[in-house]
Design an enzyme around this catalytic site. Structure first.
Site, short mmCIF file in Angstrom:
data_model
loop_
_atom_site.label_atom_id
_atom_site.label_comp_id
_atom_site.label_asym_id
_atom_site.label_seq_id
_atom_site.Cartn_x
_atom_site.Cartn_y
_atom_site.Cartn_z
N HIS A 1 0.83 -1.21 0.00
CA HIS A 1 0.00 0.00 0.00
C HIS A 1 0.86 1.25 0.00
CE1 HIS A 1 -3.19 2.82 0.88
NE2 HIS A 1 -2.64 3.16 2.02
N SER A 2 0.50 2.22 -0.84
CA SER A 2 1.09 3.56 -0.82
C SER A 2 2.62 3.51 -0.93
CB SER A 2 0.63 4.29 0.45
OG SER A 2 0.95 5.65 0.41
N TYR A 3 3.33 3.96 0.10
CA TYR A 3 4.80 3.96 0.05
C TYR A 3 5.35 2.54 0.04
CZ TYR A 3 9.44 5.98 0.67
OH TYR A 3 10.74 6.37 0.47
#
Length: 426
Positions: A292-294
């Site tokens: 997720h995300s980073y």
């Protein structure tokens, strides 16, 4: 209406300025001096004088909150959801209270990973000495021995830790949407081994030691009388400084320093370390990532550093609103080609779940997560991700070219035209 300390301090100054402004031109110099004084007053610091102590409970029960049978955080007495603005007009104090609760939530999730999901807490570095800073990850009993499937979970940046997608969701929504627990339980039910990374646990904080500066007069050849006079002035100066600091910041928090964890000082380092010491050593024929995300950026960096090993070991990668950038991270052509074949990014979008979303970057296909809220993308794409992995595994087993983005989105969106589905142009 309550009168704050800051109001009591500023009120005489405002009155004086009003009186001076009623005077003639001769009073301009005094007005300038008062304005200069006001400009030097730090209102944020003055507001701290009105704060209650930054002393918060260290348990959910102390906060008078608990998770109900639906996994929602509710007040024990009123049944109401968490209230951020517990004290009006004290934003800093409310934020500190929220952060204190967040630390308790982190420990609570750790307990759920061990007790509810039966994961093991593994300390890293694996060869750490007793005195050096350490972090940890979580693994299922069969994470390294499962011959078939291994799922690796990587959260994003910020305050979240192992087992969480978003602290905000845990506190304001529920455990299912905010934690990785639904992924872990379903993965284990479907025969996966599981490894949960902890990429934000990069250092430990310790109180900064106080540095005592020895007076230069001790080694001086100055006469004793002159040294005594200088010491007296020094002590008086220190006394005034301490008094001012006590007034300026009565809620002063301890000064801390960071001791970084060896080979785990950043999310990228952590992902590479766990790959080298755990994932690469696992027996699983098919390794799957959910990032997720980073966490997506950390995976791409892992791929750049361990390209051949990742291609050989990893079957499919599900990204959720990943912030990776193949150009900025300088991912080569062969990596971009592999990502187009083996990755899919569920992004925040108002389009229905799994609808194809255009991308400006030449990497993996992008489809809608069925929500325009970044933090919800993992939870909303949960069923599609498991379908994606099942089809990827089946394609590999069948020795077919894995058209990994040709998934059964048709189940929910048969009425959509072909170009709206996440289908790769072969």
């Amino acid at each position: 209406m309550s009168i704050t300390l800051s109001s009591l301090i500023l009120c005489p100054i405002w009155i004086s300025m009003a009186q001076i402004q009623q005077g003639g031109p001769d009073e301009k110099e005094k007005t300038t001096a008062l304005k200069d004084l006001l400009s030097r007053i730090d209102l944020d610091e003055l507001m701290k004088k009105d704060e209650p102590p930054l002393d918060f409970p260290d348990t959910l029960e102390g906060f008078e909150y608990a998770f109900n049978e639906k996994g929602q955080l509710r007040h024990i007495k009123t049944g109401e959801p968490f209230v951020f603005n517990y004290r009006e007009d004290l934003h800093r104090w409310n934020q500190k209270r929220y952060e204190a609760l967040g630390e308790i939530i982190t420990k609570y999730v750790y307990e759920l990973l061990e007790k509810d999901c039966n994961l093991k807490k593994i300390s890293i570095p694996v060869d750490a000495t007793e005195s050096e800073p350490k972090s940890f990850i979580f693994m299922s009993e069969d994470a390294l021995t499962n011959p078939q499937k291994l799922m690796v979970l990587i959260h994003g940046s910020g305050v979240v830790r192992a087992g969480q997608w978003a602290r905000r969701l845990i506190i304001n929504e529920d455990l299912d949407s905010g934690t990785q627990i639904p992924f872990i339980k379903r993965a284990m039910d479907e025969g996966y081994g599981v490894i949960v990374l902890n990429p934000n646990e990069n250092y430990i904080e310790v109180e900064k030691p106080k540095i005592h500066v020895q007076s230069s007069s001790d080694s001086s050849d100055e006469p004793a009388e002159k040294r005594e006079r200088k010491d007296k002035v020094s002590k008086e100066t220190k006394k005034r400084r301490d008094f001012y600091e006590k007034y300026r910041n009565p809620q002063r928090e301890r000064e801390m320093m960071q001791l970084y964890i060896r080979e785990n000082g950043s999310p990228e380092e952590h992902a590479i370390y766990v790959w080298d010491h755990f994932i690469a050593q696992s027996a699983a024929e098919n390794v799957f990532f959910v990032a997720h995300s980073y966490g997506g950026l950390a995976f791409v960096e892992l791929m750049i550093q361990r390209e051949a090993d990742v291609k050989n070991k990893v079957t499919a990668v599900a990204l959720t609103d990943s912030v990776h950038n193949v150009w900025h991270q300088e991912a080569g052509k062969t990596i971009r080609e592999w990502m187009r074949e083996n990755c899919c990014n569920w992004v925040s979008s108002s389009e229905p779940l799994d609808t194809s979303v255009e991308s400006m970057l030449p990497d993996c296909p992008r489809v809608s997560a069925g929500t325009d809220r970044h933090e919800l993308t993992s939870w909303k794409s949960f069923p599609s991700i498991f379908k994606f992995f099942a089809e990827a595994s089946e394609a590999k087993t069948s020795s077919l070219k894995p058209a990994l983005t040709r998934r059964s989105h048709r189940i929910k969106h048969e009425e959509l035209p072909e170009e709206k589905l996440c289908i790769k142009n072969l």
